[in-house]
Design a protein around this motif. Sequence first.
Motif: not given
Lengths: 253, 314
Positions: A3-4, B47-51, A93-97
């Motif tokens: 998922s993205v 899972d990326l977001r500003p640190e 936010r970027v969330l990739l599974r």
Amino acid sequence: MASVDVSGLTISFPLYHGDARSLKKTLGGALNRRALSGRFAQDNRQRVMVQALTDVSFSLCPGERLGLVGRNGAGKTTLLRALAGIYEPVKGRVLLRGRIGSLLDTSLGMNPELSGRENIRLRCLFSGLSEKAIAEVEQDVESFAGLGSFMDLPLKTYSSGMAVRLAFGLATAIMPQILIMDEWFMAGDASFIQRAEQRIAGLVEGAEILIVSSHMPEIISQWCTRLIWMEQGRVVMDGPTEEILHAYLSAEQ
Amino acid sequence: MSSNEQPAPETAENTMADVSSPRRPPVPDEPELRSEIAAQGPEPVLDLRPEKGFAHIRHAARDFRDGFALFRLGWTLGWLDIKLRYRGSMLGPFWMTISTAILVGSMGVLYATLFHIELRIYLPFLSFSLILWAYLNTTVSDGCATFTSSSGLIHAMRMPFSLHVLRVTVRNFLTFLHSVGVIALVFIIFRIAPVPDWQIPAGLVLWGTDLYAITLLTGVLGARFRDMPPVTASIMQILFFVTPVLWKPDLIYAGRQYMLLDPCYPLIEIIRGPFMGLSVRPSIWLVAVLYSIALWIVSFSLFARMRARLAYWV
């Protein structure tokens, strides 16, 4: 399940080169007259920032094939890179599974001095594969790309079509669940495009999600189930392919 | 999986003309690959977001862990860099060995005469110091391009940044190995034997970690500031003359106590001493360890702070 999820993604590039202050003045003057000012901003240290993406949000479910359309400089490549985890978000936010396969840089992330076989090996080592699995991948890519004895020659001797076939074969051989491709990969000829589509369809559990940017309406309408139209780093429209493509093409004319 | 059959063996396809060959299965069966990918566990989550706050340090530590997990890849990349350097060269790596030997030989004779030192004492010292210094110098100057020269790779896919550092460290180590033969030869000729005690392994470990930290530090700075190469070149030039590389440390009497202010001196001494069979004062070891800790703190915190921005810079 792959998922993205992207929410409020903002990416801006600092401009370090040249005199930022005078650049700012020049740009500021020019921008007030034209309505472009959305792309430039200043951070709290008075540096000029190029706003590449502003507040982009969307999410993809397994099986979705997203196409990105928009003019040059609309932020498509930046968005693809942010999705691949190369540019980390400035905001949002970027969330990739899922395992990610990316075909982004024009150099394909390969070393032009090395042979096709050596490049395949490096990519496999990155995925932590054993020698046995590497041999399988090599065979798979070899039969897909059909390079024959070019496999053992340096990449710089390849035609651009051959390099693209190799890169595409390699990216799909390691069974990504999310495949991210930039538009240059359409450099292949018609037969390649057809075979590429077959291969993506053939990846049963791989490439559950496809994200591709393209300028070619035929390919977009054939490949994608959903489109996002980008302009100035923002999402203009997001919806089913036919609808968005129609709106985009009529706006372009 | 559409079919189990193996792809047809390659026919002679030497021409650029292309792949209108009979239809092959789009994805052939790959049992080994499948089982290995399955063995890698559930799908990874990105899972990326500003640190914020400690996330910087946590992510940097994870980057290191992932980078060292890819040691095989880092080693292969460094090895291929060396291999490519000699593609098309006749003597290949021996050029470097020969030129080092000539440099050491001619400078050894000249400076032994100038300093009035016996060749038997001076030449082993000089060969060891010069080659070690060349290693340090290459690490600093190559380090500046650690990330900028891998920009294609960085922009192509997400990988740990420490992998690029590892690659450059491996490459510099292999370059250094080219000249080790010269040291060994000189040591055999003049019958110099290392003292086999704890100091040699300890010194090598400290060098290894320090060179990694130097590559990391100059790499991050070099990605942001393109004037790093000339800056480091002139700093290293000054350090070369200040540090006892050409001259033996016992030549200096006035101001001896200030010599420890030069970070290169203890670092070189802790490895040169044991290898040449001389004892190293504990104070030198202490200072070397302190400098190394300081170096690691500075480079790790800089890396942790800037890691997420590196892709934007290169």
